[in-house]
Design a protein around this motif. Structure first.
Motif: not given
Ligand SMILES: Cc1cc2nc3c(=O)[nH]c(=O)nc-3n(C[C@H](O)[C@H](O)[C@H](O)COP(=O)(O)OP(=O)(O)OC[C@H]3O[C@@H](n4cnc5c(N)ncnc54)[C@H](O)[C@@H]3O)c2cc1C
Length: 478
Positions: A355-357, A454-456, A422-424, A247-249, A70-72, A89-92, A42-45, A62-65, A463-465
């Motif tokens: 639609s964004y439910s 990671g985002e969390h 899965p994996w997210i 897929k890292v185990r 990831g979430r982009v 992710a939609e907006w910057i 994902g963007l963090a990695g 190493l990426e599972a998908l 945010f992606m940021e």
């Molecule tokens: C519907 C939606 C709308 C959003 N809208 C916005 C927005 O408008 N603006 C914005 O800035 N942000 C938005 N976001 C948030 C943004 O997408 C995330 O904050 C950001 O992309 C997260 O990046 P990350 O690298 O932390 O995580 P991820 O993108 O989740 O990357 C983590 C990766 O780890 C992989 N992984 C997990 N377990 C394993 C394993 N065991 N082995 C190998 N790989 C593994 C996953 O497959 C995943 O690809 C949105 C997100 C969603 C879902």
């Protein structure tokens, strides 16, 4: 038998400029390359891997998908290959400096992505659309809200912790929001947290709305799709550095380094360090040796991820309103929830509404077995919101053509329920009251030679940021 992992090809992308490296990236490479395994593309990695690579490290991602980002997740319907919509992710935001810096460095262009909005409760169509960022509640409550934000930015640590014990809905109610205003505020703000504001930490919400801009970080997107950024970052890695479907185990650590085991591969990947950027709940699927500290495993267990389902519907024509400097959007109490024009700023006769439910609605909608139903529900809602009348495609018998426009057809639909990926396993981490100052710092701690990103874990969480900030910070720590 060893399963062949997919080694990703270098992704080229059109229109890439000569890469400019900023001063912070161009430190001298160490004599013997140091090594790091990054888990998650994902963007963090990817931002961690990119930063380490530019500093001369040997990096393996190493990426599972089967895809990076990831979430982009940008998507094109095959019936309209020139149009791009975002299923993740939609907006910057204007203030998202790291994303904008990376886009600039990698030759990616931003396009305007602001939205006018209205509210619709299923009755009479809305008579008023507000400009992006406009105040849409009573003046009285506006004054109270402004005063609260002024106080909040001067809160001390104890006051902030106190506020974190409350939910955002209760705080807004205490500021004088009426029931109808609370409902509308919930429709709006729940898109930022992915769950109702009755469950959202008041501190998290107050920080977001006091420190951000009026447009709430809804300013731009990347031309051609937000996935251009993860593609470009992955394209900067060595050709054999990125493994998809990996897929890292298990992660084993010794004083010498880290061994990372992947499903279907006997030999582990080895490196001096590891940056693990998987969502918190995915940490629990990995076998750790030594084990994750109990407190950290418990924190990962406690952190929920929000439920968001995005559904893109492709239409034969754009029947919704067009404004000069913003796109169309509507917050509804119906199953469509928040709906907006994904193709605003993109040329073409066909168009995509998304639609964004959120929360329970996202779960209900994602349980619907018929995609055709979902498509028609969203079409029906949006026809009503926009006061669009049904037109007949066939000429009535014996009558001359009335010169009517063609029937509005929902050509195709693409749902994406993030809570089921899965994996997210969810859209963004959802810190409930009392968790920001307890759960997050525990998850941020390094575990031996493994750093987390990671985002969390970000200040700009969700945010992606924020994701990029944590990836770059982890790389800087090594
Ligand atoms: C519907 C939606 C709308 C959003 N809208 C916005 C927005 O408008 N603006 C914005 O800035 N942000 C938005 N976001 C948030 C943004 O997408 C995330 O904050 C950001 O992309 C997260 O990046 P990350 O690298 O932390 O995580 P991820 O993108 O989740 O990357 C983590 C990766 O780890 C992989 N992984 C997990 N377990 C394993 C394993 N065991 N082995 C190998 N790989 C593994 C996953 O497959 C995943 O690809 C949105 C997100 C969603 C879902």
């Amino acid at each position: 038998m060893e399963v062949q992992l997919v080694r990703a090809r270098r992704d080229s992308h059109r229109g890439k400029k000569q890469i400019r490296r900023s001063g912070t990236h161009s430190q001298r490479a160490p004599e013997k390359p140091r090594s790091c395994i990054v888990i998650g593309a994902g963007l963090a990695g990817l931002s961690a891997a990119y930063r380490l690579k530019t500093r001369g490290w040997n990096v393996t991602v190493l990426e599972a998908l089967q895809k990076v980002g990831g979430r982009v997740f940008s998507y094109k319907f095959e019936q309209a290959p020139k149009l791009t919509c975002e299923l993740g992710a939609e907006w910057i935001g204007v203030q998202h400096k790291a994303i904008r810096r990376l886009c600039d460095e990698l030759g990616l262009k931003l396009q305007r992505h602001r939205y006018s909005f209205a509210f619709w409760n299923g009755g009479k169509p809305p008579s008023r659309f507000f400009k992006p960022g406009a105040w849409c509640f009573s003046r009285k409550v506006g004054r109270n809200f402004k005063a609260f934000k002024k106080l909040f930015v001067n809160y001390d640590a104890a006051q902030i912790r106190d506020l974190d014990q409350f939910d955002w809905w209760s705080v807004l109610r205490s500021l004088g929001f009426t029931n109808e205003e609370l409902r509308n505020r919930d429709l709006m703000d729940s898109t930022d947290f992915g769950e109702t504001i009755r469950l959202t930490s008041a501190y998290g919400a107050a920080a977001e709305y006091s420190e951000g801009t009026d447009t709430d970080a809804m300013d731009y997107k990347i031309r051609g799709g937000n996935n251009q950024l993860p593609y470009a970052l992955a394209g900067e890695l060595d050709p054999d550095a990125l493994y998809l479907s990996a897929k890292v185990r298990a992660i084993h650590q010794t004083s010498a380094g880290v061994k990372v085991f992947v499903n279907g591969r006997k030999r582990p990947f080895r490196a001096e360090f590891c940056i693990c950027s998987v969502p918190a709940q995915c940490l629990l699927k990995i076998k750790w040796k030594p084990a994750l500290p109990e407190e950290q495993a418990a924190a990962a267990q406690q952190l929920q991820y929000s439920r968001i389902m995005k559904t893109a519907v492709l239409f034969n024509r754009r029947f919704w309103p067009h404004y000069k400097r913003s796109g169309f959007s509507a917050f509804t109490t119906r199953i469509s929830d928040f709906c907006f024009d994904s193709t605003y700023g993109q040329r073409g006769s066909k168009g995509i509404l998304c639609s964004y439910s959120i929360g329970d609605k996202a779960d209900d909608l994602s349980s619907e077995p018929s995609k055709a139903n979902i498509k028609e529900w969203i079409r029906g809602d949006m026809m009503k919101v926009t006061r669009t009348k049904e037109t007949q495609s066939k000429k009535p018998k014996g009558k001359k053509s009335q010169g009517k426009q063609s029937e509005i057809v929902a050509i195709d639909v693409r749902p994406q329920a993030w809570q089921k990926v899965p994996w997210i396993g969810g859209a963004y981490a959802f810190y409930r009251p009392g968790q920001w100052f307890t759960v997050r710092p525990i998850l941020q701690r390094a575990h031996g030679r493994v750093l987390f990103a990671g985002e969390h874990l970000a200040d700009l969480q969700g945010f992606m940021e924020g994701a990029v900030n944590t990836g770059e910070a982890a790389a800087d720590q090594l």
